[in-house]
Scaffold this motif. Structure first.
Motif, PDB file in Angstrom:
ATOM      1  N   HIS A  53       0.826  -1.213   0.000  1.00 46.13           N
ATOM      2  CA  HIS A  53       0.000   0.000   0.000  1.00 46.13           C
ATOM      3  C   HIS A  53       0.858   1.261   0.000  1.00 46.13           C
ATOM      4  O   HIS A  53       0.374   2.337   0.380  1.00 46.13           O
ATOM      5  N   LEU A  54       2.112   1.137  -0.408  1.00 47.07           N
ATOM      6  CA  LEU A  54       3.008   2.285  -0.528  1.00 47.07           C
ATOM      7  C   LEU A  54       2.974   2.768  -1.976  1.00 47.07           C
ATOM      8  O   LEU A  54       3.338   2.034  -2.885  1.00 47.07           O
ATOM      9  N   ARG A  55       2.529   4.006  -2.178  1.00 46.11           N
ATOM     10  CA  ARG A  55       2.410   4.571  -3.513  1.00 46.11           C
ATOM     11  C   ARG A  55       3.434   5.674  -3.705  1.00 46.11           C
ATOM     12  O   ARG A  55       3.544   6.571  -2.861  1.00 46.11           O
ATOM     13  N   PRO A  56       4.177   5.650  -4.815  1.00 43.10           N
ATOM     14  CA  PRO A  56       5.176   6.699  -5.037  1.00 43.10           C
ATOM     15  C   PRO A  56       4.544   8.077  -5.128  1.00 43.10           C
ATOM     16  O   PRO A  56       3.393   8.220  -5.553  1.00 43.10           O
ATOM     17  N   ALA A  57       5.293   9.070  -4.722  1.00 44.39           N
ATOM     18  CA  ALA A  57       4.832  10.444  -4.863  1.00 44.39           C
ATOM     19  C   ALA A  57       4.662  10.775  -6.339  1.00 44.39           C
ATOM     20  O   ALA A  57       5.313  10.189  -7.210  1.00 44.39           O
ATOM     21  N   ALA A  58       3.768  11.703  -6.627  1.00 41.37           N
ATOM     22  CA  ALA A  58       3.506  12.083  -8.014  1.00 41.37           C
ATOM     23  C   ALA A  58       4.787  12.556  -8.686  1.00 41.37           C
ATOM     24  O   ALA A  58       5.533  13.364  -8.132  1.00 41.37           O
ATOM     25  N   GLY A  59       5.043  12.042  -9.880  1.00 41.77           N
ATOM     26  CA  GLY A  59       6.214  12.460 -10.643  1.00 41.77           C
ATOM     27  C   GLY A  59       7.483  11.713 -10.318  1.00 41.77           C
ATOM     28  O   GLY A  59       8.512  11.950 -10.955  1.00 41.77           O
ATOM     29  N   ALA A  60       7.437  10.822  -9.327  1.00 42.48           N
ATOM     30  CA  ALA A  60       8.646  10.066  -8.980  1.00 42.48           C
ATOM     31  C   ALA A  60       8.909   9.001 -10.036  1.00 42.48           C
ATOM     32  O   ALA A  60       8.045   8.189 -10.344  1.00 42.48           O
ATOM     33  N   ALA A 143      13.404   3.781 -17.849  1.00 39.87           N
ATOM     34  CA  ALA A 143      12.546   4.348 -16.815  1.00 39.87           C
ATOM     35  C   ALA A 143      11.092   4.049 -17.148  1.00 39.87           C
ATOM     36  O   ALA A 143      10.641   4.289 -18.273  1.00 39.87           O
ATOM     37  N   PHE A 144      10.370   3.500 -16.191  1.00 37.72           N
ATOM     38  CA  PHE A 144       8.983   3.120 -16.418  1.00 37.72           C
ATOM     39  C   PHE A 144       8.081   3.774 -15.381  1.00 37.72           C
ATOM     40  O   PHE A 144       8.450   3.951 -14.233  1.00 37.72           O
ATOM     41  N   THR A 145       6.872   4.098 -15.789  1.00 37.04           N
ATOM     42  CA  THR A 145       5.819   4.404 -14.848  1.00 37.04           C
ATOM     43  C   THR A 145       5.039   3.126 -14.635  1.00 37.04           C
ATOM     44  O   THR A 145       5.382   2.068 -15.143  1.00 37.04           O
ATOM     45  N   LYS A 146       3.952   3.203 -13.892  1.00 31.16           N
ATOM     46  CA  LYS A 146       3.211   1.995 -13.555  1.00 31.16           C
ATOM     47  C   LYS A 146       2.679   1.273 -14.787  1.00 31.16           C
ATOM     48  O   LYS A 146       2.572   0.067 -14.815  1.00 31.16           O
ATOM     49  N   ASN A 147       2.321   2.038 -15.820  1.00 27.55           N
ATOM     50  CA  ASN A 147       1.766   1.374 -16.999  1.00 27.55           C
ATOM     51  C   ASN A 147       2.831   0.917 -17.986  1.00 27.55           C
ATOM     52  O   ASN A 147       2.505   0.388 -19.045  1.00 27.55           O
ATOM     53  N   GLY A 148       4.113   1.148 -17.637  1.00 20.92           N
ATOM     54  CA  GLY A 148       5.207   0.670 -18.472  1.00 20.92           C
ATOM     55  C   GLY A 148       5.469   1.480 -19.715  1.00 20.92           C
ATOM     56  O   GLY A 148       6.235   1.086 -20.579  1.00 20.92           O
ATOM     57  N   GLU A 149       4.834   2.668 -19.823  1.00 25.07           N
ATOM     58  CA  GLU A 149       4.976   3.452 -21.039  1.00 25.07           C
ATOM     59  C   GLU A 149       6.058   4.517 -20.943  1.00 25.07           C
ATOM     60  O   GLU A 149       6.272   5.264 -21.885  1.00 25.07           O
ATOM     61  N   GLY A 150       6.745   4.575 -19.808  1.00 31.98           N
ATOM     62  CA  GLY A 150       7.784   5.573 -19.648  1.00 31.98           C
ATOM     63  C   GLY A 150       7.268   6.759 -18.867  1.00 31.98           C
ATOM     64  O   GLY A 150       6.070   6.891 -18.607  1.00 31.98           O
ATOM     65  N   ALA A 152       5.851  10.252 -17.690  1.00 34.43           N
ATOM     66  CA  ALA A 152       4.916  11.172 -18.328  1.00 34.43           C
ATOM     67  C   ALA A 152       5.597  12.499 -18.607  1.00 34.43           C
ATOM     68  O   ALA A 152       6.448  12.952 -17.860  1.00 34.43           O
ATOM     69  N   ALA A 153       5.219  13.132 -19.691  1.00 43.64           N
ATOM     70  CA  ALA A 153       5.797  14.425 -20.043  1.00 43.64           C
ATOM     71  C   ALA A 153       5.455  15.447 -18.963  1.00 43.64           C
ATOM     72  O   ALA A 153       4.340  15.505 -18.461  1.00 43.64           O
ATOM     73  N   GLY A 154       6.442  16.264 -18.626  1.00 44.18           N
ATOM     74  CA  GLY A 154       6.196  17.320 -17.675  1.00 44.18           C
ATOM     75  C   GLY A 154       6.410  16.920 -16.227  1.00 44.18           C
ATOM     76  O   GLY A 154       6.187  17.720 -15.329  1.00 44.18           O
ATOM     77  N   ASP A 155       6.801  15.679 -15.961  1.00 45.49           N
ATOM     78  CA  ASP A 155       7.087  15.291 -14.589  1.00 45.49           C
ATOM     79  C   ASP A 155       8.198  16.184 -14.044  1.00 45.49           C
ATOM     80  O   ASP A 155       9.276  16.270 -14.618  1.00 45.49           O
ATOM     81  N   GLY A 156       7.933  16.825 -12.932  1.00 45.18           N
ATOM     82  CA  GLY A 156       8.912  17.761 -12.413  1.00 45.18           C
ATOM     83  C   GLY A 156       9.923  17.144 -11.477  1.00 45.18           C
ATOM     84  O   GLY A 156      10.971  17.702 -11.230  1.00 45.18           O
ATOM     85  N   GLN A 157       9.622  16.001 -10.903  1.00 45.50           N
ATOM     86  CA  GLN A 157      10.482  15.451  -9.873  1.00 45.50           C
ATOM     87  C   GLN A 157      11.710  14.758 -10.436  1.00 45.50           C
ATOM     88  O   GLN A 157      12.789  14.844  -9.897  1.00 45.50           O
ATOM     89  N   GLY A 158      11.578  14.046 -11.524  1.00 45.21           N
ATOM     90  CA  GLY A 158      12.708  13.365 -12.122  1.00 45.21           C
ATOM     91  C   GLY A 158      13.065  12.099 -11.369  1.00 45.21           C
ATOM     92  O   GLY A 158      12.310  11.617 -10.538  1.00 45.21           O
ATOM     93  N   PRO A 159      14.239  11.548 -11.661  1.00 40.24           N
ATOM     94  CA  PRO A 159      14.631  10.272 -11.050  1.00 40.24           C
ATOM     95  C   PRO A 159      14.755  10.362  -9.537  1.00 40.24           C
ATOM     96  O   PRO A 159      15.250  11.344  -9.000  1.00 40.24           O
ATOM     97  N   VAL A 160      14.264   9.344  -8.868  1.00 42.29           N
ATOM     98  CA  VAL A 160      14.416   9.209  -7.412  1.00 42.29           C
ATOM     99  C   VAL A 160      15.135   7.889  -7.187  1.00 42.29           C
ATOM    100  O   VAL A 160      14.526   6.838  -7.102  1.00 42.29           O
ATOM    101  N   GLY A 161      16.459   7.934  -7.111  1.00 38.45           N
ATOM    102  CA  GLY A 161      17.221   6.707  -6.987  1.00 38.45           C
ATOM    103  C   GLY A 161      17.230   5.939  -8.301  1.00 38.45           C
ATOM    104  O   GLY A 161      16.635   6.347  -9.306  1.00 38.45           O
ATOM    105  N   ARG A 162      17.932   4.818  -8.282  1.00 38.87           N
ATOM    106  CA  ARG A 162      17.988   3.961  -9.467  1.00 38.87           C
ATOM    107  C   ARG A 162      17.994   2.510  -9.025  1.00 38.87           C
ATOM    108  O   ARG A 162      18.692   2.126  -8.082  1.00 38.87           O
ATOM    109  N   LEU A 163      17.210   1.693  -9.694  1.00 38.43           N
ATOM    110  CA  LEU A 163      17.156   0.270  -9.412  1.00 38.43           C
ATOM    111  C   LEU A 163      18.105  -0.434 -10.372  1.00 38.43           C
ATOM    112  O   LEU A 163      17.906  -0.390 -11.587  1.00 38.43           O
TER     113      LEU A 163
END
Length: 382
Positions: A53-60, A143-150, A152-163
């Motif tokens: 139930h841990l959801r990433p912050a918007a734009g992470a 880099a993937f979002t939840k839907n695997g499409e990469g 989203a344009a305009g994300d302000g936060q950018g990378p948070v760590g690297r897996l």
């Protein structure tokens, strides 16, 4: 001339020269491992979020890097350089430059590279919290979002760590253990994606970790004579480990601690024990639903963790890796006990603030943490 007492470039070159080659794979086999790891890392993200139930912050956004052994060593040098620069600069200033002799810098670089060459053959995956900004574009990452499409344009936060997933080590381990490759790869991804969830869903966690590292630096005794005495004491303490006199011989890290550093490191160790134990618990809790052979994997993997030759056990102790094994066991036991009593959402109160993190004593006594944070202590059972 670089004033720091570490030749970082030599550390990278040494690690690359000394690291052992990975398993023999055809180009097609290697491509299959890399492709599937990237896919499974995305799948694991969804499974971990559904359970924790841990959801990433918007734009992470978390880049995913599937790397080989030399590249893992190189990126870790970059991360270590970033984290240790404040401390090394203070040591250099305190010693008026004597630490940064050309010979000393090279010796330290070779020592660091040798240690990373050893570790590069062991690590399966890693969530890299501290990296210079340029590192996010220096290796082939996806880099993937939840839907695997990469992202989203305009994300302000950018990378948070690297897996990062070390493909040759995963391929070697699954062959050595004789486990189902797809299941083992997903199991590893579940662990690393749990670390991603911790740092992307808990907004204060990285800053807290940075603050504790800063406190450790402030607590460092910069007197060269004192440091030399402590180093001699560390070498003497490790003689018992060389003769394999028992599991209690300290690592270099433990033996070099000052009292003030020990207080900070106690807090850091409690935090790292929580993070590692949580990841271990999640991979086993999610595993039965998505990894059909998880019981076989866990049994064989635990045997592998505790085994090894006498030389391998000595090196693990020297580098403090035995501490990490204790973190898996102790942290996992803590998380399992709390989840069993109050469920996942009750456990998640641990992420409210630094004040709700367990102490080392509470890691060993989950009921004490529940009494302090939740206001109730479950009855003891036989």
């Amino acid at each position: 001339m670089d004033r720091q007492p570490v030749d970082w470039d030599l550390a990278v070159a040494t690690a690359r020269r000394l690291v052992r080659p990975g398993p023999q794979l055809t180009r097609a086999e290697a491509d299959e491992v890399v492709t599937q790891l990237r896919t499974l890392a995305v799948d694991a993200e969804r499974h971990v979020e559904d359970y924790t139930h841990l959801r990433p912050a918007a734009g992470a956004v978390t880049p995913i890097a599937v790397v080989d052994r030399p590249e893992w060593a190189r990126s870790n040098v970059a991360g270590l350089r970033m984290v240790t620069t404040p401390l090394l600069d203070r040591l250099t200033d305190a010693s008026r430059g004597s630490v940064s002799t050309a010979v000393g810098r090279r010796v330290t670089g070779v020592q660091l590279g040798s240690a990373l060459a050893y570790l590069a053959g062991k690590v399966l995956g890693q969530y890299e919290v501290f990296l210079p900004p340029e590192e996010y574009g220096s290796t082939p990452t996806v880099a993937f979002t939840k839907n695997g499409e990469g992202p989203a344009a305009g994300d302000g936060q950018g990378p948070v760590g690297r897996l990062s997933l070390v493909a040759p080590n995963i391929a070697h381990a699954e062959r050595q253990l004789g486990v189902v490759p797809r299941d083992f790869r997903l199991w590893v991804c579940l662990h690393e994606q749990t670390h991603r969830s911790q740092f992307t869903a808990v907004p204060w966690l990285r800053a807290h970790l940075e603050s504790e590292i800063g406190a450790f630096i402030e607590a460092t005794d910069l007197d060269p004579d004192v440091l030399a005495d402590r180093l001699r004491s560390a070498v003497a303490a490790l003689r018992g480990a060389v003769r394999d006199r028992g599991p209690e011989a300290p690592s270099v890290v433990e033996a070099l601690q000052t009292p003030a550093q020990r207080a900070v490191l106690d807090r850091l160790q409690a935090l790292m024990t929580l993070l590692e134990g949580h990841a271990d618990q999640v991979m086993d809790a999610v595993g039965p639903k998505v990894v059909p052979t998880v019981a076989d994997i866990r049994g064989k993997f635990d045997n592998r963790r505790s085994g090894g030759s006498p030389l391998d056990r000595f090196v693990r102790r020297l580098l403090g890796l035995d501490m990490k094994l204790r973190q898996y066991r102790q942290g996992g036991a803590f998380v399992r006990a709390v989840v069993a009593e109050v469920g996942v959402d009750g456990f998640n109160l641990v992420w409210q603030s630094p004040a709700t993190l367990p102490t080392q004593a509470e890691i060993a006594d989950p009921g004490a943490w529940m009494a302090r944070v939740l206001g109730s202590r479950p009855p003891l059972t036989a």
